[in-house]
Design a protein around this motif. Sequence first.
Motif, mmCIF file in Angstrom:
data_model
loop_
_atom_site.group_PDB
_atom_site.id
_atom_site.type_symbol
_atom_site.label_atom_id
_atom_site.label_comp_id
_atom_site.label_asym_id
_atom_site.label_seq_id
_atom_site.Cartn_x
_atom_site.Cartn_y
_atom_site.Cartn_z
ATOM 1 N N ARG B 79 3.937 8.530 3.171
ATOM 2 C CA ARG B 79 4.564 8.415 1.848
ATOM 3 C C ARG B 79 3.995 9.451 0.877
ATOM 4 O O ARG B 79 4.703 9.987 0.025
ATOM 5 C CB ARG B 79 4.381 6.995 1.299
ATOM 6 C CG ARG B 79 5.197 5.948 2.052
ATOM 7 C CD ARG B 79 5.220 4.624 1.310
ATOM 8 N NE ARG B 79 3.926 3.967 1.246
ATOM 9 C CZ ARG B 79 3.410 3.216 2.215
ATOM 10 N NH1 ARG B 79 4.091 3.025 3.331
ATOM 11 N NH2 ARG B 79 2.233 2.639 2.081
ATOM 12 N N TYR B 89 12.134 11.801 -4.542
ATOM 13 C CA TYR B 89 11.555 10.560 -4.046
ATOM 14 C C TYR B 89 10.349 10.185 -4.910
ATOM 15 O O TYR B 89 10.189 9.056 -5.343
ATOM 16 C CB TYR B 89 11.117 10.745 -2.599
ATOM 17 C CG TYR B 89 10.471 9.543 -1.967
ATOM 18 C CD1 TYR B 89 9.123 9.291 -2.126
ATOM 19 C CD2 TYR B 89 11.215 8.657 -1.189
ATOM 20 C CE1 TYR B 89 8.524 8.197 -1.548
ATOM 21 C CE2 TYR B 89 10.625 7.555 -0.604
ATOM 22 C CZ TYR B 89 9.278 7.340 -0.781
ATOM 23 O OH TYR B 89 8.686 6.246 -0.195
ATOM 24 N N THR B 92 10.752 8.574 -8.399
ATOM 25 C CA THR B 92 11.267 7.221 -8.509
ATOM 26 C C THR B 92 10.361 6.211 -7.836
ATOM 27 O O THR B 92 10.748 5.107 -7.551
ATOM 28 C CB THR B 92 12.669 7.133 -7.884
ATOM 29 O OG1 THR B 92 12.580 7.599 -6.548
ATOM 30 C CG2 THR B 92 13.665 7.944 -8.676
ATOM 31 N N GLN B 93 9.135 6.617 -7.561
ATOM 32 C CA GLN B 93 8.170 5.702 -6.984
ATOM 33 C C GLN B 93 7.090 5.410 -8.015
ATOM 34 O O GLN B 93 6.753 6.252 -8.826
ATOM 35 C CB GLN B 93 7.492 6.323 -5.754
ATOM 36 C CG GLN B 93 8.443 6.702 -4.659
ATOM 37 C CD GLN B 93 8.997 5.490 -3.955
ATOM 38 O OE1 GLN B 93 8.245 4.622 -3.537
ATOM 39 N NE2 GLN B 93 10.303 5.408 -3.848
ATOM 40 N N THR B 102 -1.552 -2.998 2.817
ATOM 41 C CA THR B 102 -0.688 -1.824 2.796
ATOM 42 C C THR B 102 0.672 -2.079 3.392
ATOM 43 O O THR B 102 1.615 -1.370 3.108
ATOM 44 C CB THR B 102 -1.340 -0.682 3.568
ATOM 45 O OG1 THR B 102 -1.760 -1.204 4.814
ATOM 46 C CG2 THR B 102 -2.480 -0.101 2.814
ATOM 47 N N ASP B 103 0.784 -3.093 4.228
ATOM 48 C CA ASP B 103 2.095 -3.301 4.820
ATOM 49 C C ASP B 103 3.047 -3.989 3.850
ATOM 50 O O ASP B 103 4.183 -4.267 4.183
ATOM 51 C CB ASP B 103 2.010 -4.063 6.136
ATOM 52 C CG ASP B 103 1.297 -5.364 6.014
ATOM 53 O OD1 ASP B 103 1.136 -6.028 7.024
ATOM 54 O OD2 ASP B 103 0.902 -5.698 4.880
ATOM 55 N N LYS B 104 2.578 -4.276 2.647
ATOM 56 C CA LYS B 104 3.487 -4.834 1.655
ATOM 57 C C LYS B 104 4.143 -3.746 0.815
ATOM 58 O O LYS B 104 5.118 -4.003 0.126
ATOM 59 C CB LYS B 104 2.748 -5.824 0.748
ATOM 60 C CG LYS B 104 2.394 -7.110 1.490
ATOM 61 C CD LYS B 104 1.824 -8.143 0.551
ATOM 62 C CE LYS B 104 1.532 -9.431 1.295
ATOM 63 N NZ LYS B 104 0.913 -10.436 0.410
ATOM 64 N N LYS B 105 3.565 -2.560 0.788
ATOM 65 C CA LYS B 105 4.221 -1.403 0.173
ATOM 66 C C LYS B 105 4.916 -1.752 -1.139
ATOM 67 O O LYS B 105 6.126 -1.721 -1.234
ATOM 68 C CB LYS B 105 5.235 -0.789 1.145
ATOM 69 C CG LYS B 105 4.612 -0.245 2.373
ATOM 70 C CD LYS B 105 5.635 0.396 3.242
ATOM 71 C CE LYS B 105 6.559 -0.647 3.813
ATOM 72 N NZ LYS B 105 7.506 -0.093 4.767
ATOM 73 N N THR B 106 4.149 -2.116 -2.135
ATOM 74 C CA THR B 106 4.771 -2.542 -3.380
ATOM 75 C C THR B 106 5.201 -1.364 -4.218
ATOM 76 O O THR B 106 4.827 -1.199 -5.372
ATOM 77 C CB THR B 106 3.807 -3.419 -4.180
ATOM 78 O OG1 THR B 106 2.599 -2.705 -4.343
ATOM 79 C CG2 THR B 106 3.569 -4.725 -3.483
ATOM 80 N N LEU B 107 6.011 -0.527 -3.614
ATOM 81 C CA LEU B 107 6.612 0.560 -4.368
ATOM 82 C C LEU B 107 7.864 0.004 -5.023
ATOM 83 O O LEU B 107 8.767 -0.485 -4.350
ATOM 84 C CB LEU B 107 6.964 1.699 -3.427
ATOM 85 C CG LEU B 107 5.755 2.318 -2.734
ATOM 86 C CD1 LEU B 107 6.222 3.317 -1.698
ATOM 87 C CD2 LEU B 107 4.845 2.971 -3.727
ATOM 88 N N VAL B 108 7.923 0.056 -6.321
ATOM 89 C CA VAL B 108 8.982 -0.620 -7.045
ATOM 90 C C VAL B 108 10.112 0.347 -7.345
ATOM 91 O O VAL B 108 9.899 1.512 -7.631
ATOM 92 C CB VAL B 108 8.416 -1.212 -8.347
ATOM 93 C CG1 VAL B 108 9.481 -2.002 -9.079
ATOM 94 C CG2 VAL B 108 7.224 -2.096 -8.031
ATOM 95 N N SER B 112 13.323 -0.825 -12.137
ATOM 96 C CA SER B 112 12.465 -1.904 -12.591
ATOM 97 C C SER B 112 11.324 -1.398 -13.460
ATOM 98 O O SER B 112 10.679 -2.157 -14.146
ATOM 99 C CB SER B 112 11.895 -2.665 -11.395
ATOM 100 O OG SER B 112 11.060 -1.796 -10.670
#
Lengths: 373, 217
Positions: B79, B89, B92-93, B102-108, B112
Amino acid sequence: MEAYKDHSNFSLMVKFFILALLPVAGYAKTPTPEIAQSVMSWHGPDINGLMTGSAAAGYSKPDAESGSFNISNFNPLFLFNYKDFLLLQSSVNFEIDDMGNTSVSLDTMNLNWTWNDYMTFGIGKFDSSIGKFVPNLGPDWINKLPSAPVGFDGDEAAPQSEVGAQIRGGFNFPYCSKVNYVLFIANGHIATEDGGLVQSISTDGYSSNDRETFVKGGRIGFLPIPSLEIGVSAAFGDLSLYDTSSNLLETGQDYETIGADISFKWNNLDLRGEYIQQEAEVNPDEIVTADGIWRAWYAQAAYRFESSNWEPVLRYSDYDTPFDSQDQRQWAFGIDYWLAPSVVIKLDYEMNEGLEDSSNDTNVLSALFAFGF
Amino acid sequence: MLEKIRKPFFSKIIGGLALFMVHTVGSCAVDLAHGAELWKDNCSRCHNPRPSSEFSSENWQTIMSHMRLQAGLTGLEARDVLAFLAPEYASTQVTAESPVSTDKKTLVAENSSPSATPKTANGSANTASKLSGKDIYNQTCVACHGANGKGAIPGAPDLTQSSGPLSQSTSTLISHIKNGFQKPGDPMAMPPKGGNSTLTDEDIQNVLDYIEKSFKH
């Protein structure tokens, strides 16, 4: 002994899939709003893809023979994502043979499911993970010389592909900048017997598997500093032994392959080397009587001149087999001219030493125009 | 001998990986500067680094999925590199403020939190205009141009040469930084704003001042 092997295979496969399911279990929980948002971070349509790959055309002239425009390869690589968790990879090879006929082969086709930041599960046909040249350095625009090192091409010492399942990824370690890994289980390899000797071991994966002769293996790469990678790889399993008329003779003879590779980048200097061997470990019986070992290694240095498009390359490679007619040693002197990061014109002279008066003993001048798209 | 090590070898590897999977917790913030470093280090291990201009942002997404497997990158590393190669990309991150698995990848998604921006090398949100020229150089430029300005990858020019790029006018250099530049016949192109789309006009002026002060002779 047979019972132990069966148990060992079963145990390994159970571990493989239990391990595989661990991170999946985490995903299977009810998604939190954050997780749901992460899916939204994918840009563009849900299914996104492109065709990339490489193409090359060239000319070669063996000493004392006529030269010809005999190199034309087209290797499209199809990549398709479903959002950020599924990747389809498939590479196809189009090649023109001596008679002008076009051959097409499915080099790889695998589906890869990303489980988390450190692990991806893949299944299908994939490049062999033994060593570094075959999985990473083979495309014409990446290989700095027009040909592969001796012993690293198809049907030689280096396994080219496997049909099976794999997990792969990377992670960071204290005191070591990076570790990357691949573990796989795949259909077993095939060897051909003639006159009581193993004549050859297949280097491409088969979609059949006689009596569950699986091969298990992988590669681990250590990067103590970002510019240095040291890799070790190995795979073990059972061989299916065929005669020259493609009749199955027996299964259960041992198969093993090992590899070691190193690469080091220092400014514009690129150094790399690799050793690989593929072996049929034979318990002598009425069909075969001796081990068959195919081994090869190479060392290569390339230097890109400062603020220049020129890059000279020097490579030595050695291929050692049970048969004198296959053995070969080669010095290759090349010069590359880079028109773009993935567009190159390569010129090299290969000094070959093999069985006297054979093609392996003939020096060759080659030129290649390659494009990675 | 290989027969003897076969079973324990794989058992240890698989056991180690399982433990690692259970205990790993890390940051998930996108880091442009780290992405630039990774792009240089990982790509050049096998081939010439390819500039962002070669593919669209959407295609870079797919290509990075492929290269993540080829190079053994972690998801976070992939990423970061993507943020460097695909400014669209990156813009917008946003970063997660608190460390999570890290496997939750809270890229909104962009809508939002439209004001949020990618994480910088020093770990703070990229309020780029408050950074010095040196900070910006070390985040965005150093991967290609090197700490000494002499170029860290094939094709990057030597900024210290008296007849080199810095011999051009300030307006030309500003334009090259802002819009990207490829010297005729040179295989490597510099991406607009060095790949960091968050740079403001003030940032560009600051980093140029730093570059001229440090490397122009």
